[in-house]
Design a protein around this motif. Structure first.
Motif, PDB file in Angstrom:
ATOM      1  N   SER A 181      14.965   6.474  -8.833  1.00 25.47           N
ATOM      2  CA  SER A 181      13.528   6.736  -8.754  1.00 25.47           C
ATOM      3  C   SER A 181      12.804   6.259 -10.003  1.00 25.47           C
ATOM      4  O   SER A 181      11.627   5.907  -9.948  1.00 25.47           O
ATOM      5  CB  SER A 181      13.261   8.211  -8.516  1.00 25.47           C
ATOM      6  OG  SER A 181      13.674   8.977  -9.624  1.00 25.47           O
ATOM      7  N   HIS A 182      13.498   6.194 -11.117  1.00 27.04           N
ATOM      8  CA  HIS A 182      12.899   5.687 -12.349  1.00 27.04           C
ATOM      9  C   HIS A 182      12.764   4.168 -12.330  1.00 27.04           C
ATOM     10  O   HIS A 182      11.946   3.606 -13.051  1.00 27.04           O
ATOM     11  CB  HIS A 182      13.712   6.110 -13.571  1.00 27.04           C
ATOM     12  CG  HIS A 182      13.600   7.562 -13.872  1.00 27.04           C
ATOM     13  ND1 HIS A 182      12.483   8.133 -14.433  1.00 27.04           N
ATOM     14  CD2 HIS A 182      14.477   8.579 -13.657  1.00 27.04           C
ATOM     15  CE1 HIS A 182      12.669   9.419 -14.567  1.00 27.04           C
ATOM     16  NE2 HIS A 182      13.869   9.726 -14.094  1.00 27.04           N
ATOM     17  N   LEU A 183      13.567   3.526 -11.526  1.00 23.00           N
ATOM     18  CA  LEU A 183      13.556   2.063 -11.477  1.00 23.00           C
ATOM     19  C   LEU A 183      12.324   1.520 -10.760  1.00 23.00           C
ATOM     20  O   LEU A 183      11.718   0.552 -11.205  1.00 23.00           O
ATOM     21  CB  LEU A 183      14.829   1.555 -10.783  1.00 23.00           C
ATOM     22  CG  LEU A 183      15.023   0.060 -10.665  1.00 23.00           C
ATOM     23  CD1 LEU A 183      15.041  -0.584 -12.049  1.00 23.00           C
ATOM     24  CD2 LEU A 183      16.298  -0.251  -9.928  1.00 23.00           C
ATOM     25  N   ASN A 184      11.949   2.120  -9.647  1.00 25.03           N
ATOM     26  CA  ASN A 184      10.814   1.651  -8.847  1.00 25.03           C
ATOM     27  C   ASN A 184      10.920   0.148  -8.570  1.00 25.03           C
ATOM     28  O   ASN A 184      10.003  -0.626  -8.788  1.00 25.03           O
ATOM     29  CB  ASN A 184       9.483   1.999  -9.532  1.00 25.03           C
ATOM     30  CG  ASN A 184       8.320   1.887  -8.563  1.00 25.03           C
ATOM     31  OD1 ASN A 184       8.501   1.930  -7.352  1.00 25.03           O
ATOM     32  ND2 ASN A 184       7.123   1.739  -9.107  1.00 25.03           N
ATOM     33  N   HIS A 185      12.087  -0.263  -8.106  1.00 21.39           N
ATOM     34  CA  HIS A 185      12.395  -1.675  -7.844  1.00 21.39           C
ATOM     35  C   HIS A 185      11.667  -2.158  -6.596  1.00 21.39           C
ATOM     36  O   HIS A 185      11.566  -1.428  -5.612  1.00 21.39           O
ATOM     37  CB  HIS A 185      13.910  -1.825  -7.654  1.00 21.39           C
ATOM     38  CG  HIS A 185      14.400  -3.208  -7.798  1.00 21.39           C
ATOM     39  ND1 HIS A 185      14.316  -4.135  -6.804  1.00 21.39           N
ATOM     40  CD2 HIS A 185      14.983  -3.833  -8.851  1.00 21.39           C
ATOM     41  CE1 HIS A 185      14.836  -5.274  -7.209  1.00 21.39           C
ATOM     42  NE2 HIS A 185      15.243  -5.115  -8.451  1.00 21.39           N
ATOM     43  N   PRO A 186      11.148  -3.399  -6.613  1.00 26.37           N
ATOM     44  CA  PRO A 186      10.442  -3.903  -5.431  1.00 26.37           C
ATOM     45  C   PRO A 186      11.348  -4.038  -4.198  1.00 26.37           C
ATOM     46  O   PRO A 186      10.888  -3.903  -3.076  1.00 26.37           O
ATOM     47  CB  PRO A 186       9.897  -5.257  -5.866  1.00 26.37           C
ATOM     48  CG  PRO A 186      10.640  -5.618  -7.097  1.00 26.37           C
ATOM     49  CD  PRO A 186      11.130  -4.348  -7.714  1.00 26.37           C
ATOM     50  N   ASP A 187      12.642  -4.301  -4.424  1.00 28.80           N
ATOM     51  CA  ASP A 187      13.602  -4.376  -3.327  1.00 28.80           C
ATOM     52  C   ASP A 187      14.272  -3.010  -3.222  1.00 28.80           C
ATOM     53  O   ASP A 187      15.114  -2.658  -4.031  1.00 28.80           O
ATOM     54  CB  ASP A 187      14.637  -5.467  -3.596  1.00 28.80           C
ATOM     55  CG  ASP A 187      15.690  -5.572  -2.501  1.00 28.80           C
ATOM     56  OD1 ASP A 187      15.614  -4.809  -1.503  1.00 28.80           O
ATOM     57  OD2 ASP A 187      16.594  -6.415  -2.641  1.00 28.80           O
ATOM     58  N   GLN A 188      13.896  -2.229  -2.240  1.00 30.27           N
ATOM     59  CA  GLN A 188      14.379  -0.855  -2.137  1.00 30.27           C
ATOM     60  C   GLN A 188      15.873  -0.759  -1.878  1.00 30.27           C
ATOM     61  O   GLN A 188      16.489   0.267  -2.158  1.00 30.27           O
ATOM     62  CB  GLN A 188      13.603  -0.114  -1.057  1.00 30.27           C
ATOM     63  CG  GLN A 188      12.138   0.031  -1.410  1.00 30.27           C
ATOM     64  CD  GLN A 188      11.338   0.667  -0.296  1.00 30.27           C
ATOM     65  OE1 GLN A 188      11.714   0.625   0.861  1.00 30.27           O
ATOM     66  NE2 GLN A 188      10.211   1.262  -0.666  1.00 30.27           N
ATOM     67  N   LEU A 189      16.469  -1.824  -1.375  1.00 32.62           N
ATOM     68  CA  LEU A 189      17.903  -1.797  -1.115  1.00 32.62           C
ATOM     69  C   LEU A 189      18.715  -1.989  -2.403  1.00 32.62           C
ATOM     70  O   LEU A 189      19.847  -1.501  -2.496  1.00 32.62           O
ATOM     71  CB  LEU A 189      18.272  -2.868  -0.092  1.00 32.62           C
ATOM     72  CG  LEU A 189      19.685  -2.869   0.442  1.00 32.62           C
ATOM     73  CD1 LEU A 189      20.031  -1.529   1.088  1.00 32.62           C
ATOM     74  CD2 LEU A 189      19.883  -3.997   1.439  1.00 32.62           C
TER      75      LEU A 189
END
Length: 101
Positions: free
Chosen positions: A49-57
């Motif tokens: 949740s801290h990453l907030n990466h654009p690729d959710q996978l």
């Protein structure tokens, strides 16, 4: 103001729903293994949740990789321990693999 992005746990829940048809099509013996992958991902939900990466996978896959690496390490330690115990047994010092080869 509200949150602009869903929580990682929400993302995981939605992914599980999206993959439900795939899960149902798996052989019965593979379903618990599939479920375990999502358990692994949930184990790292806080970090993801801290990453907030654009690729959710991506964080899901890294979470699964981390858990599998941990399991590999544990199994390697167990193998080393068992091999050490076998070496400590008096008598035939030859291992089964050495006898075959």
């Amino acid at each position: 103001m509200g949150r602009t992005n869903p929580t990682f746990r929400d993302v995981l829940s939605r992914m599980e729903d999206e993959w439900s048809d795939f899960r149902r099509a798996l052989r019965r013996r593979h379903r618990p293994l599939f479920d375990r992958l999502f358990t692994y991902a949930r184990e790292h939900a806080d970090a993801a949740s801290h990453l907030n990466h654009p690729d959710q996978l991506a964080p899901v896959l890294v979470s699964i990789d981390l858990e599998q690496e941990d399991r590999i390490d544990e199994l390697e330690e167990r193998v080393e321990t068992l091999e050490g115990r076998l070496e400590d047994i008096p008598g035939d010092a030859e291992t089964p693999a050495e006898r075959e080869g």
